[in-house]
Design a protein around this motif. Structure first.
Motif, PDB file in Angstrom:
ATOM      1  N   ALA A 409      27.453  60.764 -18.378  1.00 26.50           N
ATOM      2  CA  ALA A 409      28.110  60.889 -17.555  1.00 26.50           C
ATOM      3  C   ALA A 409      27.636  60.477 -16.006  1.00 26.50           C
ATOM      4  CB  ALA A 409      29.149  62.177 -17.584  1.00 26.50           C
ATOM      5  N   ILE A 410      28.512  60.465 -15.085  1.00 21.94           N
ATOM      6  CA  ILE A 410      28.272  60.235 -13.578  1.00 21.94           C
ATOM      7  C   ILE A 410      28.719  61.235 -12.725  1.00 21.94           C
ATOM      8  CG2 ILE A 410      28.485  58.461 -11.564  1.00 21.94           C
ATOM      9  CD1 ILE A 410      26.476  57.737 -13.632  1.00 21.94           C
ATOM     10  N   PHE A 411      27.633  61.758 -11.440  1.00 18.77           N
ATOM     11  CA  PHE A 411      28.161  62.669 -10.780  1.00 18.77           C
ATOM     12  C   PHE A 411      27.906  61.717  -9.449  1.00 18.77           C
ATOM     13  CE2 PHE A 411      27.822  66.203  -7.745  1.00 18.77           C
ATOM     14  CZ  PHE A 411      28.674  67.147  -8.165  1.00 18.77           C
ATOM     15  N   GLU A 412      29.005  61.077  -8.645  1.00 19.03           N
ATOM     16  CA  GLU A 412      28.857  60.367  -7.423  1.00 19.03           C
ATOM     17  C   GLU A 412      29.267  61.234  -6.378  1.00 19.03           C
ATOM     18  OE1 GLU A 412      27.544  58.302  -5.714  1.00 19.03           O
ATOM     19  OE2 GLU A 412      27.818  56.464  -7.220  1.00 19.03           O
ATOM     20  N   TYR A 413      28.823  60.657  -5.284  1.00 15.29           N
ATOM     21  CA  TYR A 413      29.068  61.492  -4.107  1.00 15.29           C
ATOM     22  C   TYR A 413      29.840  60.661  -3.006  1.00 15.29           C
ATOM     23  CZ  TYR A 413      25.183  64.448  -5.769  1.00 15.29           C
ATOM     24  OH  TYR A 413      24.537  65.158  -6.697  1.00 15.29           O
ATOM     25  N   ILE A 442      32.495  51.728 -11.619  1.00 16.84           N
ATOM     26  CA  ILE A 442      33.384  52.429 -12.600  1.00 16.84           C
ATOM     27  C   ILE A 442      33.532  51.689 -13.861  1.00 16.84           C
ATOM     28  CG2 ILE A 442      35.578  53.314 -13.164  1.00 16.84           C
ATOM     29  CD1 ILE A 442      35.513  54.322 -10.065  1.00 16.84           C
ATOM     30  N   ARG A 443      33.767  50.236 -13.649  1.00 10.38           N
ATOM     31  CA  ARG A 443      33.908  49.311 -14.870  1.00 10.38           C
ATOM     32  C   ARG A 443      32.530  49.234 -15.384  1.00 10.38           C
ATOM     33  NH1 ARG A 443      35.271  45.392 -11.641  1.00 10.38           N
ATOM     34  NH2 ARG A 443      37.322  45.952 -11.480  1.00 10.38           N
ATOM     35  N   TRP A 444      31.436  48.941 -14.776  1.00  7.35           N
ATOM     36  CA  TRP A 444      30.119  48.726 -15.366  1.00  7.35           C
ATOM     37  C   TRP A 444      29.915  49.975 -16.124  1.00  7.35           C
ATOM     38  CZ3 TRP A 444      25.196  51.214 -14.717  1.00  7.35           C
ATOM     39  CH2 TRP A 444      24.140  50.354 -15.117  1.00  7.35           C
ATOM     40  N   TYR A 445      30.183  51.382 -15.668  1.00  7.53           N
ATOM     41  CA  TYR A 445      29.838  52.545 -16.242  1.00  7.53           C
ATOM     42  C   TYR A 445      30.623  52.569 -17.359  1.00  7.53           C
ATOM     43  CZ  TYR A 445      27.403  54.621 -12.122  1.00  7.53           C
ATOM     44  OH  TYR A 445      26.515  54.626 -10.863  1.00  7.53           O
ATOM     45  N   SER A 446      31.876  52.320 -17.421  1.00 10.24           N
ATOM     46  CA  SER A 446      32.569  52.502 -18.760  1.00 10.24           C
ATOM     47  C   SER A 446      32.325  51.695 -19.844  1.00 10.24           C
ATOM     48  CB  SER A 446      34.053  52.322 -18.063  1.00 10.24           C
ATOM     49  OG  SER A 446      34.235  51.014 -17.870  1.00 10.24           O
ATOM     50  N   ARG A 447      31.756  50.307 -19.427  1.00 12.50           N
ATOM     51  CA  ARG A 447      31.302  49.441 -20.519  1.00 12.50           C
ATOM     52  C   ARG A 447      30.235  50.095 -21.177  1.00 12.50           C
ATOM     53  NH1 ARG A 447      32.797  45.184 -16.883  1.00 12.50           N
ATOM     54  NH2 ARG A 447      30.471  44.937 -16.341  1.00 12.50           N
ATOM     55  N   ARG A 448      29.497  51.055 -20.350  1.00 13.28           N
ATOM     56  CA  ARG A 448      28.180  51.686 -21.147  1.00 13.28           C
ATOM     57  C   ARG A 448      28.466  52.885 -21.693  1.00 13.28           C
ATOM     58  NH1 ARG A 448      27.198  47.572 -18.116  1.00 13.28           N
ATOM     59  NH2 ARG A 448      25.382  46.547 -18.196  1.00 13.28           N
ATOM     60  N   GLY A 449      29.688  53.271 -21.925  1.00 13.05           N
ATOM     61  CA  GLY A 449      29.995  54.568 -22.589  1.00 13.05           C
ATOM     62  C   GLY A 449      30.279  55.593 -21.580  1.00 13.05           C
ATOM     63  N   VAL A 450      30.246  55.620 -20.540  1.00  6.11           N
ATOM     64  CA  VAL A 450      30.736  56.740 -19.537  1.00  6.11           C
ATOM     65  C   VAL A 450      32.219  57.067 -19.654  1.00  6.11           C
ATOM     66  CG1 VAL A 450      31.026  57.582 -16.971  1.00  6.11           C
ATOM     67  CG2 VAL A 450      28.878  56.410 -17.892  1.00  6.11           C
ATOM     68  N   SER A 451      32.593  58.148 -19.797  1.00  2.51           N
ATOM     69  CA  SER A 451      34.026  58.668 -19.854  1.00  2.51           C
ATOM     70  C   SER A 451      34.305  59.904 -18.920  1.00  2.51           C
ATOM     71  CB  SER A 451      34.570  58.927 -21.262  1.00  2.51           C
ATOM     72  OG  SER A 451      35.828  58.701 -21.391  1.00  2.51           O
ATOM     73  N   LEU A 452      33.296  60.437 -18.316  1.00  3.64           N
ATOM     74  CA  LEU A 452      33.427  61.409 -17.245  1.00  3.64           C
ATOM     75  C   LEU A 452      32.766  61.048 -16.162  1.00  3.64           C
ATOM     76  CD1 LEU A 452      33.354  65.497 -17.622  1.00  3.64           C
ATOM     77  CD2 LEU A 452      31.776  64.305 -16.133  1.00  3.64           C
ATOM     78  N   TRP A 476      41.293  55.905 -13.294  1.00  3.82           N
ATOM     79  CA  TRP A 476      42.348  55.671 -14.413  1.00  3.82           C
ATOM     80  C   TRP A 476      42.166  54.245 -14.798  1.00  3.82           C
ATOM     81  CZ3 TRP A 476      45.857  58.667 -16.970  1.00  3.82           C
ATOM     82  CH2 TRP A 476      46.928  57.892 -17.826  1.00  3.82           C
ATOM     83  N   ASN A 477      42.079  53.198 -14.029  1.00  2.00           N
ATOM     84  CA  ASN A 477      41.874  51.802 -14.172  1.00  2.00           C
ATOM     85  C   ASN A 477      41.157  51.085 -13.126  1.00  2.00           C
ATOM     86  OD1 ASN A 477      42.532  49.191 -14.814  1.00  2.00           O
ATOM     87  ND2 ASN A 477      44.617  49.218 -14.123  1.00  2.00           N
ATOM     88  N   PRO A 478      39.710  50.885 -13.201  1.00  2.00           N
ATOM     89  CA  PRO A 478      39.079  50.106 -12.466  1.00  2.00           C
ATOM     90  C   PRO A 478      39.446  48.745 -12.173  1.00  2.00           C
ATOM     91  CG  PRO A 478      37.851  50.326 -14.754  1.00  2.00           C
ATOM     92  CD  PRO A 478      39.208  51.145 -14.757  1.00  2.00           C
ATOM     93  N   ASP A 479      40.469  48.279 -12.963  1.00  2.00           N
ATOM     94  CA  ASP A 479      41.114  46.764 -12.674  1.00  2.00           C
ATOM     95  C   ASP A 479      42.348  46.853 -11.708  1.00  2.00           C
ATOM     96  OD1 ASP A 479      39.083  45.352 -14.173  1.00  2.00           O
ATOM     97  OD2 ASP A 479      40.111  45.963 -16.084  1.00  2.00           O
ATOM     98  N   ALA A 480      42.656  47.963 -11.345  1.00  2.00           N
ATOM     99  CA  ALA A 480      43.975  48.065 -10.564  1.00  2.00           C
ATOM    100  C   ALA A 480      43.606  47.288  -9.451  1.00  2.00           C
ATOM    101  CB  ALA A 480      43.953  49.581  -9.916  1.00  2.00           C
TER     102      ALA A 480
END
Length: 618
Positions: A409-413, A442-452, A476-480
């Motif tokens: 997962a990712i903890f961003e600031y 976010i799009r890059w993370y989600s393609r690598r399995g991040v869901s939190l 919710w939707n990085p393609d917004a």
């Protein structure tokens, strides 16, 4: 009065939907005209028996039990939050995988048909823009947990903050366990009720090691506390290579290699979660800081992360199977394990890209040697050399987590965390980073399995809250379509001046990111504000322009090593914040900004006096 049929929904979700409908009816009743005379039918596939006439849909009915593996839990959460809106003429159907899906579907319907924009925490910041077509396909979140670590600008707005989070698609809220248990029950219970009503998950834990291992235990079990230079200590001096001007004293990490201590801590943590059963995740974090780990012979045989993972393994035997355990990877914890980790699919690890200048997307190529998170047991950096180091670290940690059966997962600031190295000053101006960078990552993370994904940030609505609002939407939707959302937001706020205002803000952001003077760009923004003298939002922009002018002057004096002048500017910033606090206190905590300015003033004084401070600003 619009009264949806939603008999299959839990009562608390019904209350949230009724509250949002009533608020729009009170603020702009004409906006509800598209719903007049139409029947609203809300159906949760997970709650009760669906009506016989429910139309065909493409949703999946989620399982009735919570999966134990965290990656399966995330897929289950996505199914529960998914929804489909079906227009059958006289009847509008909002069908959700579970109650949260109905809630998000109703929010989508209201935004589309009424144009409502949940721009801020108070009713004055609920606006109405252009309406939108209703989506017809199934709507699914990209990330199952869209999380915030941070609170309202002031305690009076805590409930409004939770409503704002949920309306803008955030669905997870972190609270420090030590802070949480100190809240009176009469304060805590309404917050829990709102979390239930608004489908917000609660994470407890955080940097609360001092709560789970109280200092008074030291007299009974000094061997549980960390060793430095042959002594067991609660606090001690540490070395920080990237801020050598500081002589830092921090809490020393416990002696995590001690099996008795691990058993004690796991027992305390499990009891804490049993006392707070509404919490959905436990964050197993050490003391905050860097290079403050125990140096006893046993501890030095493993990396800091391995110690936390070993404690998580003990804790997993004491917690109910549906409760996941969250570990973090930052500073010394970025060092990869030296030995293979035992598998545990209830543990997930968050990479924490701390103190970024946001000059690059983390996945851009980086052809220099990796330095961050590579030195332990020698002192590690706390600041990255470059954003792109985190991309390399993510890929390596992804492999480590995969091998251990874990999720990543990712903890961003976000702003306004100060950088003690003083490499950059961008965070104090708040309006960053560019949202396109956030979306791409976010799009890059989600393609690598991040869901939190967490955003660690105080609520920041000064000069406006578009970045924070949009961050929730992008999770919710990085393609917004960011430009489309910006057009709705700024036009609703400023009419025909909205789009030029947005453009001016982007130009200011670009200049500040390059560490250049924004005087011309601020002048353009000030000119756009002419003719809006009575608009409260315009006055907040004018105050922000004044703040940026002084803060940038302080930075230029600092870069020129003119510390006496920089001190005077910092004192002007503090005086300004004292003066304007009533105007911005519902949008950002003025005391937080003031503390940062006091910190910079102190650092300048130390440089003038060739002295060192023991107070590292975490």
């Amino acid at each position: 009065m619009i009264t949806p049929s939603m008999s299959t929904l839990p009562a608390e979700i019904r209350r949230a939907i009724d509250e949002d409908l009533d608020l729009i009816a009170r603020l702009a009743p004409e906006r509800l005209l598209p719903l007049q005379g139409r029947h609203l039918q809300l159906v949760s596939l997970s709650d009760g028996k669906p009506p016989a006439d429910i139309p065909d849909h493409q949703l999946i009915r989620p399982a009735t039990t919570i999966p134990s593996p965290f990656d399966q839990r995330c897929k289950w959460e996505i199914e529960r939050q998914s929804f489909q809106i079906i227009d059958r003429g006289d009847t509008l159907w909002v069908i959700g995988g579970a109650a949260p899906g109905c809630y998000y579907g109703m929010l989508e319907l209201l935004e589309a048909l009424t144009g409502v924009i949940w721009a801020g925490l108070t009713e004055a910041d609920i606006w109405f823009g252009p309406t939108l077509p209703l989506p017809t396909a199934v709507q699914r979140p990209t990330l199952a947990f869209r999380s915030r670590d941070g609170a309202a600008p002031n305690g009076d707005l805590s409930h409004d903050f939770l409503r704002w989070l949920s309306r803008n698609r955030y669905n997870n809220w972190r609270r420090n366990s030590q802070h949480w248990v100190r809240l009176p029950v009469q304060v805590r219970e309404p917050l829990l009720r709102l979390c239930r009503e608004r489908s917000i998950h609660l994470t407890l834990g955080d940097h609360a090691m001092a709560y789970f291992l109280p200092e008074e235990i030291y007299s009974q079990r000094p061997d549980w506390f960390g060793m430095r230079e042959g002594k067991r200590l609660r606090r001690g001096h540490v070395t920080m290579p990237d801020v050598p001007h500081l002589n830092c004293e921090l809490p020393i990490q416990p002696c995590f290699s001690n099996p008795d201590l691990r058993e004690y801590l796991a027992g305390r943590m499990a009891a804490h979660m049993a006392e707070h059963p509404q919490a959905d995740i436990f964050g197993l974090w050490p003391h905050d800081g860097v290079n403050n780990w125990c140096e006893c012979e046993n501890c030095l045989r493993s990396t800091p992360y391995e110690h936390m993972h070993a404690l998580a393994m003990v804790l997993s035997e004491k917690l109910p199977p549906h409760l996941p355990i969250e570990l973090i990877s930052y500073s010394n914890l970025l060092n990869l394990p030296w030995k293979p980790l035992p598998r545990n699919d209830r543990i997930f690890t968050m990479l924490c890209p701390y103190l970024r200048p946001f000059r690059h997307r983390i996945f851009e190529p980086w052809d220099h040697p990796l330095e961050t998170g590579t030195k332990y047991p020698a002192p590690d950096r706390i600041n990255p050399v470059d954003d792109r180091e985190y991309g390399i670290l993510f890929e390596r940690w992804k492999q480590t987590c995969d091998a251990a059966g874990q999720a990543i997962a990712i903890f961003e600031y976000g702003p306004p965390f100060p950088d003690e190295t003083r490499r950059f000053d961008r965070t104090r101006y708040h309006y960053h980073p560019c949202l396109e960078l956030r979306a791409d990552e976010i799009r890059w993370y989600s393609r690598r399995g991040v869901s939190l994904y967490y955003l660690c940030n105080v609520h920041n609505g000064w000069p406006d809250s578009f970045h924070q609002l949009m961050h929730g939407r992008l999770m919710w939707n990085p393609d917004a379509l960011i430009d489309q959302w910006a057009a709705r937001y700024y036009t609703a706020m400023a009419g025909e001046k909205g789009l030029p205002l947005r453009k001016a803000l982007c130009r200011i952001d670009e200049v500040l990111l390059r560490e250049e003077s924004p005087l011309l760009e601020l002048a353009v923004l000030a000119e756009l504000l002419d003719g809006t003298l009575n608009a409260p939002w315009a006055e907040r922009y004018r105050l922000w322009i004044r703040y940026v002018h002084i803060a940038r002057a302080a930075r230029e004096a600092e870069l020129a090593a003119d510390y006496e002048t920089a001190i005077r500017y910092e004192q002007r910033i503090q005086a300004l914040l004292d003066d304007i606090a009533p105007a911005i206190e519902n949008y950002i905590p003025p005391d937080y900004l003031r503390r940062n300015s006091i910190l910079f003033e102190q650092r300048h004084k130390e440089k003038l006096g060739a002295s060192q401070s023991c107070a590292y600003h975490l």
